[in-house]
Motif scaffolding. Sequence first.
Motif: not given
Lengths: 110, 115
Positions: B4-30
């Motif tokens: 499983v791949i996740q990005s980013p590995r580290h993220l620093i944000k300020e209060k009230r900001e937004t963040a998007t985390l991504k996940c790429y599952p193992i191939p064929r995993h649904d």
Amino acid sequence: QQPVQSPQAVILREGEDAVINCSSSKALYSVHWYRQKHGEAPVFLMILLKGGEQKGHEKISASFNEKKQQSSLYLTASQLSYSGTYFCGTGGGATNKLIFGTGTLLAVQP
Amino acid sequence: AAGVIQSPRHLIKEKRETATLKCYPIPRHDTVYWYQQGPGQDPQFLISFYEKMQSDKGSIPDRFSAQQFSDYHSELNMSSLELGDSALYFCASSFYLSPRALEQFFGPGTRLTVL
């Protein structure tokens, strides 16, 4: 309800054995065991699906007492690499979301 | 073997900001699961998806939303970030139709720090 694990923490010398217990107040359909090192992802150890089932993985094995809603993880002849936090997780149901237990910190010293 | 791949590995944000985390599952995993782990705590289930549909919801704040896309990757969107959102966020995947459907494989996690 979150499964409760005991002990909360245990310190071993290399070669010693340990038992980690996991108890749930709700019926258990499956019990998952994971080991997590600090800052890393939980690593799957094993899953038990049936009451009374015992499974083994190298020197780590587990049992599942469905009637008592308990599972135990047995670590024999511990190695330094066994150090970490052990979580049991209850899963199953339609979506198999995991409800993790309270965790047991295991430290193996030389 | 692919993991499983996740990005980013580290993220620093300020209060009230937004963040998007991504996940790429193992191939064929649904199936994708999201968990949040605060310092010294156990992972807490947030939300899961099966075949691009939300399948279960846990203790996920209303400020968070997530979806699974046609290629099965998933994104966790977090808005109006609070200090208490600082945590490790794990994604896990599984393959519903496999004999090992109940096994969840965890990604390395995204460490979110909110300042």
